[in-house]
Design a protein around this motif. Sequence first.
Motif, PDB file in Angstrom:
ATOM      1  N   PRO A  18       0.847  -1.200   0.000  1.00  0.00           N
ATOM      2  CA  PRO A  18       0.000   0.000   0.000  1.00  0.00           C
ATOM      3  C   PRO A  18       0.882   1.249   0.000  1.00  0.00           C
ATOM      4  O   PRO A  18       1.931   1.296   0.650  1.00  0.00           O
ATOM      5  CB  PRO A  18      -0.805  -0.101   1.283  1.00  0.00           C
ATOM      6  CG  PRO A  18      -0.292  -1.281   2.033  1.00  0.00           C
ATOM      7  CD  PRO A  18       0.679  -2.000   1.180  1.00  0.00           C
ATOM      8  N   THR A  19       0.479   2.247  -0.736  1.00  0.00           N
ATOM      9  CA  THR A  19       1.260   3.490  -0.787  1.00  0.00           C
ATOM     10  C   THR A  19       0.805   4.406   0.335  1.00  0.00           C
ATOM     11  O   THR A  19      -0.364   4.725   0.461  1.00  0.00           O
ATOM     12  CB  THR A  19       1.080   4.197  -2.134  1.00  0.00           C
ATOM     13  OG1 THR A  19      -0.285   4.457  -2.323  1.00  0.00           O
ATOM     14  CG2 THR A  19       1.637   3.375  -3.261  1.00  0.00           C
ATOM     15  N   ARG A  20       1.757   4.813   1.136  1.00  0.00           N
ATOM     16  CA  ARG A  20       1.500   5.821   2.160  1.00  0.00           C
ATOM     17  C   ARG A  20       2.830   6.475   2.505  1.00  0.00           C
ATOM     18  O   ARG A  20       3.878   5.844   2.436  1.00  0.00           O
ATOM     19  CB  ARG A  20       0.807   5.250   3.376  1.00  0.00           C
ATOM     20  CG  ARG A  20       1.559   4.187   4.086  1.00  0.00           C
ATOM     21  CD  ARG A  20       0.733   3.656   5.215  1.00  0.00           C
ATOM     22  NE  ARG A  20       1.061   2.237   5.325  1.00  0.00           N
ATOM     23  CZ  ARG A  20       0.839   1.504   6.354  1.00  0.00           C
ATOM     24  NH1 ARG A  20       0.210   2.001   7.380  1.00  0.00           N
ATOM     25  NH2 ARG A  20       1.192   0.260   6.384  1.00  0.00           N
ATOM     26  N   ILE A  21       2.745   7.696   2.850  1.00  0.00           N
ATOM     27  CA  ILE A  21       3.950   8.447   3.203  1.00  0.00           C
ATOM     28  C   ILE A  21       4.338   8.050   4.612  1.00  0.00           C
ATOM     29  O   ILE A  21       3.511   8.045   5.524  1.00  0.00           O
ATOM     30  CB  ILE A  21       3.694   9.962   3.129  1.00  0.00           C
ATOM     31  CG1 ILE A  21       3.334  10.343   1.702  1.00  0.00           C
ATOM     32  CG2 ILE A  21       4.887  10.745   3.616  1.00  0.00           C
ATOM     33  CD1 ILE A  21       2.955  11.791   1.541  1.00  0.00           C
ATOM     34  N   GLY A  22       5.598   7.771   4.796  1.00  0.00           N
ATOM     35  CA  GLY A  22       6.069   7.425   6.123  1.00  0.00           C
ATOM     36  C   GLY A  22       5.977   8.627   7.056  1.00  0.00           C
ATOM     37  O   GLY A  22       6.169   9.765   6.649  1.00  0.00           O
ATOM     38  N   LEU A  23       5.667   8.389   8.280  1.00  0.00           N
ATOM     39  CA  LEU A  23       5.483   9.450   9.258  1.00  0.00           C
ATOM     40  C   LEU A  23       6.774  10.222   9.516  1.00  0.00           C
ATOM     41  O   LEU A  23       6.775  11.444   9.577  1.00  0.00           O
ATOM     42  CB  LEU A  23       4.942   8.850  10.567  1.00  0.00           C
ATOM     43  CG  LEU A  23       4.579   9.821  11.668  1.00  0.00           C
ATOM     44  CD1 LEU A  23       3.530  10.794  11.168  1.00  0.00           C
ATOM     45  CD2 LEU A  23       4.092   9.084  12.887  1.00  0.00           C
ATOM     46  N   VAL A  24       7.891   9.526   9.622  1.00  0.00           N
ATOM     47  CA  VAL A  24       9.160  10.191   9.933  1.00  0.00           C
ATOM     48  C   VAL A  24       9.602  11.136   8.809  1.00  0.00           C
ATOM     49  O   VAL A  24       9.936  12.292   9.075  1.00  0.00           O
ATOM     50  CB  VAL A  24      10.249   9.146  10.265  1.00  0.00           C
ATOM     51  CG1 VAL A  24      11.610   9.797  10.407  1.00  0.00           C
ATOM     52  CG2 VAL A  24       9.884   8.392  11.525  1.00  0.00           C
ATOM     53  N   PRO A  25       9.593  10.719   7.557  1.00  0.00           N
ATOM     54  CA  PRO A  25       9.982  11.676   6.505  1.00  0.00           C
ATOM     55  C   PRO A  25       9.037  12.876   6.427  1.00  0.00           C
ATOM     56  O   PRO A  25       9.484  14.002   6.207  1.00  0.00           O
ATOM     57  CB  PRO A  25       9.931  10.856   5.219  1.00  0.00           C
ATOM     58  CG  PRO A  25      10.066   9.440   5.648  1.00  0.00           C
ATOM     59  CD  PRO A  25       9.434   9.364   7.001  1.00  0.00           C
ATOM     60  N   ALA A  26       7.764  12.663   6.615  1.00  0.00           N
ATOM     61  CA  ALA A  26       6.810  13.771   6.555  1.00  0.00           C
ATOM     62  C   ALA A  26       7.068  14.763   7.693  1.00  0.00           C
ATOM     63  O   ALA A  26       7.030  15.979   7.488  1.00  0.00           O
ATOM     64  CB  ALA A  26       5.378  13.246   6.624  1.00  0.00           C
ATOM     65  N   ALA A  30       8.287  18.709   7.442  1.00  0.00           N
ATOM     66  CA  ALA A  30       7.518  19.747   8.135  1.00  0.00           C
ATOM     67  C   ALA A  30       8.417  20.549   9.079  1.00  0.00           C
ATOM     68  O   ALA A  30       8.320  21.782   9.153  1.00  0.00           O
ATOM     69  CB  ALA A  30       6.359  19.128   8.900  1.00  0.00           C
ATOM     70  N   ILE A  31       9.289  19.879   9.784  1.00  0.00           N
ATOM     71  CA  ILE A  31      10.193  20.568  10.721  1.00  0.00           C
ATOM     72  C   ILE A  31      11.175  21.458   9.961  1.00  0.00           C
ATOM     73  O   ILE A  31      11.415  22.602  10.341  1.00  0.00           O
ATOM     74  CB  ILE A  31      10.930  19.554  11.621  1.00  0.00           C
ATOM     75  CG1 ILE A  31       9.942  18.940  12.612  1.00  0.00           C
ATOM     76  CG2 ILE A  31      12.096  20.206  12.344  1.00  0.00           C
ATOM     77  CD1 ILE A  31      10.493  17.769  13.392  1.00  0.00           C
ATOM     78  N   VAL A  32      11.724  20.950   8.870  1.00  0.00           N
ATOM     79  CA  VAL A  32      12.657  21.748   8.064  1.00  0.00           C
ATOM     80  C   VAL A  32      11.960  22.995   7.528  1.00  0.00           C
ATOM     81  O   VAL A  32      12.513  24.098   7.575  1.00  0.00           O
ATOM     82  CB  VAL A  32      13.270  20.903   6.927  1.00  0.00           C
ATOM     83  CG1 VAL A  32      13.986  21.772   5.913  1.00  0.00           C
ATOM     84  CG2 VAL A  32      14.212  19.862   7.501  1.00  0.00           C
ATOM     85  N   LEU A  33      10.745  22.831   7.026  1.00  0.00           N
ATOM     86  CA  LEU A  33       9.998  23.987   6.533  1.00  0.00           C
ATOM     87  C   LEU A  33       9.699  24.984   7.651  1.00  0.00           C
ATOM     88  O   LEU A  33       9.821  26.198   7.457  1.00  0.00           O
ATOM     89  CB  LEU A  33       8.691  23.537   5.871  1.00  0.00           C
ATOM     90  CG  LEU A  33       8.845  22.881   4.498  1.00  0.00           C
ATOM     91  CD1 LEU A  33       7.502  22.350   4.013  1.00  0.00           C
ATOM     92  CD2 LEU A  33       9.423  23.857   3.501  1.00  0.00           C
ATOM     93  N   ALA A  34       9.320  24.496   8.837  1.00  0.00           N
ATOM     94  CA  ALA A  34       9.029  25.387   9.967  1.00  0.00           C
ATOM     95  C   ALA A  34      10.279  26.152  10.393  1.00  0.00           C
ATOM     96  O   ALA A  34      10.219  27.358  10.676  1.00  0.00           O
ATOM     97  CB  ALA A  34       8.461  24.587  11.137  1.00  0.00           C
TER      98      ALA A  34
END
Length: 175
Positions: A18-26, A30-34
Amino acid sequence: MRTLVEFARRPRIPGRRPTRIGLVPALTVAIVLAVAVAGLAGWGDHRAAQRDAAVRQALATAPAAAKAIFSYDYRTFDHSIANGRTFATGAFEKEYAHTTAALRQTATKQQAVVAAEVSSTGVVSATTERVELLVYLNQYRRNVNTAGEKVDQNRVVLTLVPVDGQWRVAEATAI
């Protein structure tokens, strides 16, 4: 109509995950963008604080500079002009020297005394390296050709720049 439970029980296709984005990379993205947004906001605040400091310093210098540049007394003409030159810089300093040299003979002949006073100032534009101020300037003048004292109300845009830690007038434009 299929229910949620039926939808959840749908058959898996063999060999396909199943395709889903891993929680850690997401979360990492988000942290890098913040952090990047916070850094940009912090840099903007720092630049604004520097600009505000430049404005305060230029506003503190402007009344004394305008008074010195736009005042003279025929009895102490050289001293008056030397005082005005301490506030000038660059091409404006040369223009000021040229203009006042031409004025010297007339001021002496007419026994002219001009005392400038700043009544108000306002910011036209500002950066950390250049501040333009609108200066409301009253010039009280008297000479042998006038009875009593005359008042000229002037508006001048002074452009100030930092030179060796001091704000100096780089341009003066009457409006």
